[in-house]
Write a protein that holds these residues in place. Structure first.
Motif, PDB file in Angstrom:
ATOM      1  N   LEU A 164       3.094  -5.468   3.762  1.00 32.50           N
ATOM      2  CA  LEU A 164       3.126  -6.548   4.745  1.00 32.50           C
ATOM      3  C   LEU A 164       1.730  -6.711   5.329  1.00 32.50           C
ATOM      4  O   LEU A 164       1.182  -5.784   5.917  1.00 32.50           O
ATOM      5  CB  LEU A 164       4.130  -6.258   5.852  1.00 32.50           C
ATOM      6  N   LEU A 165       1.169  -7.889   5.134  1.00 36.47           N
ATOM      7  CA  LEU A 165      -0.143  -8.226   5.665  1.00 36.47           C
ATOM      8  C   LEU A 165       0.051  -9.002   6.958  1.00 36.47           C
ATOM      9  O   LEU A 165       0.791  -9.991   6.994  1.00 36.47           O
ATOM     10  CB  LEU A 165      -0.911  -9.084   4.659  1.00 36.47           C
ATOM     11  N   LEU A 166      -0.600  -8.561   8.024  1.00 36.26           N
ATOM     12  CA  LEU A 166      -0.586  -9.257   9.310  1.00 36.26           C
ATOM     13  C   LEU A 166      -2.027  -9.647   9.610  1.00 36.26           C
ATOM     14  O   LEU A 166      -2.921  -8.809   9.591  1.00 36.26           O
ATOM     15  CB  LEU A 166      -0.070  -8.338  10.430  1.00 36.26           C
ATOM     16  N   VAL A 167      -2.240 -10.933   9.866  1.00 35.63           N
ATOM     17  CA  VAL A 167      -3.591 -11.417  10.159  1.00 35.63           C
ATOM     18  C   VAL A 167      -3.554 -12.159  11.482  1.00 35.63           C
ATOM     19  O   VAL A 167      -2.828 -13.148  11.637  1.00 35.63           O
ATOM     20  CB  VAL A 167      -4.108 -12.364   9.051  1.00 35.63           C
ATOM     21  N   ASP A 168      -4.325 -11.672  12.450  1.00 30.66           N
ATOM     22  CA  ASP A 168      -4.458 -12.356  13.735  1.00 30.66           C
ATOM     23  C   ASP A 168      -5.597 -13.355  13.602  1.00 30.66           C
ATOM     24  O   ASP A 168      -6.703 -13.000  13.201  1.00 30.66           O
ATOM     25  CB  ASP A 168      -4.764 -11.353  14.852  1.00 30.66           C
ATOM     26  N   LEU A 184       4.064 -11.028   2.798  1.00 24.87           N
ATOM     27  CA  LEU A 184       4.358  -9.904   1.912  1.00 24.87           C
ATOM     28  C   LEU A 184       3.510 -10.023   0.655  1.00 24.87           C
ATOM     29  O   LEU A 184       3.424 -11.098   0.054  1.00 24.87           O
ATOM     30  CB  LEU A 184       5.842  -9.889   1.538  1.00 24.87           C
ATOM     31  N   LEU A 185       2.882  -8.918   0.281  1.00 29.87           N
ATOM     32  CA  LEU A 185       2.074  -8.862  -0.935  1.00 29.87           C
ATOM     33  C   LEU A 185       2.724  -7.893  -1.910  1.00 29.87           C
ATOM     34  O   LEU A 185       3.291  -6.881  -1.497  1.00 29.87           O
ATOM     35  CB  LEU A 185       0.648  -8.401  -0.601  1.00 29.87           C
ATOM     36  N   PRO A 186       2.629  -8.171  -3.208  1.00 28.97           N
ATOM     37  CA  PRO A 186       3.358  -7.364  -4.186  1.00 28.97           C
ATOM     38  C   PRO A 186       2.807  -5.960  -4.415  1.00 28.97           C
ATOM     39  O   PRO A 186       3.565  -5.047  -4.732  1.00 28.97           O
ATOM     40  CB  PRO A 186       3.269  -8.190  -5.470  1.00 28.97           C
ATOM     41  N   PHE A 236       4.408 -17.749   3.577  1.00 28.52           N
ATOM     42  CA  PHE A 236       3.907 -17.414   4.909  1.00 28.52           C
ATOM     43  C   PHE A 236       4.987 -17.468   5.973  1.00 28.52           C
ATOM     44  O   PHE A 236       5.884 -18.286   5.928  1.00 28.52           O
ATOM     45  CB  PHE A 236       2.784 -18.381   5.321  1.00 28.52           C
ATOM     46  N   ASN A 237       4.832 -16.598   6.945  1.00 29.83           N
ATOM     47  CA  ASN A 237       5.673 -16.612   8.127  1.00 29.83           C
ATOM     48  C   ASN A 237       4.755 -16.331   9.303  1.00 29.83           C
ATOM     49  O   ASN A 237       4.299 -15.222   9.476  1.00 29.83           O
ATOM     50  CB  ASN A 237       6.775 -15.550   8.033  1.00 29.83           C
ATOM     51  N   SER A 238       4.457 -17.356  10.079  1.00 31.73           N
ATOM     52  CA  SER A 238       3.594 -17.177  11.245  1.00 31.73           C
ATOM     53  C   SER A 238       4.438 -16.929  12.475  1.00 31.73           C
ATOM     54  O   SER A 238       5.508 -17.499  12.631  1.00 31.73           O
ATOM     55  CB  SER A 238       2.756 -18.431  11.490  1.00 31.73           C
TER      56      SER A 238
END
Length: 171
Positions: free
Chosen positions: A132-136, A7-9, A158-160
């Motif tokens: 919400l940032l999702l990075v694969d 999560l980014l502000p 972080f939550n992977s």
């Protein structure tokens, strides 16, 4: 592949983090951002249908269930041929593939209309205005990218997920 969830502000922080990831070699197509519809993502990688919905899990379930149902139908046809007609193994293969196709199609129709259940825990934060940032990322580089993000955003939590996002074919 691993997926980093963060999560980014605000949009400004999202730009800074995305720019760092791109500079480190992460592909644009491996970065996804979900936000409240009232927030303009301003040239940030918006999440697509597979990230926003349950399309991919539903597709996998539908293919498996449909394929199984088709195989059972094919086995029944082999065991009880109509009017003494002998059905070869090709019919079993055909009903299995046909069932998998129908199951995938039906499940995809349902999956696109259902929000991604894996992201339910972020719903309140997104509604409050966070992004919400999702990075694969390849598993071998996950910690590297987490460190890189943390150097830009020190409050990163972080939550992977280890659900193996779909592999992309090299272009």
């Amino acid at each position: 592949m691993e997926r980093i969830n963060l999560l980014l502000p605000d949009v400004s922080m999202a730009h800074r983090v995305v720019d760092r990831l791109l500079a480190a070699g992460v592909e644009w197509s491996d970065i996804h951002i979900l936000a409240n519809p009232n927030i303009s993502l301003e040239e940030l990688p918006d999440a697509d249908l597979p990230q926003k919905s349950d399309l991919l899990p539903a597709l996998a379930r539908g293919t498996a269930v449909g394929g199984l149902a088709g195989m059972v139908a094919g086995l029944v046809a082999l065991a009880l041929p109509p009017a003494g007609v002998v059905i070869a193994g090709g019919a079993l293969l055909g009903t299995t593939i046909g069932g998998a196709g129908v199951g995938a199609w039906a499940a995809a129709l349902v999956g696109v209309s259902v929000p991604n259940s894996q992201l339910d825990q972020y719903e309140d934060a997104i509604n409050r205005g966070e992004l919400l940032l999702l990075v694969d990322t390849p598993q071998a580089r996950e910690e590297e990218f987490k460190s890189l993000i943390a150097s830009e955003y020190s409050a990163a939590d972080f939550n992977s997920t280890h659900q193996n996002p779909p592999e992309r074919k090299p272009e």
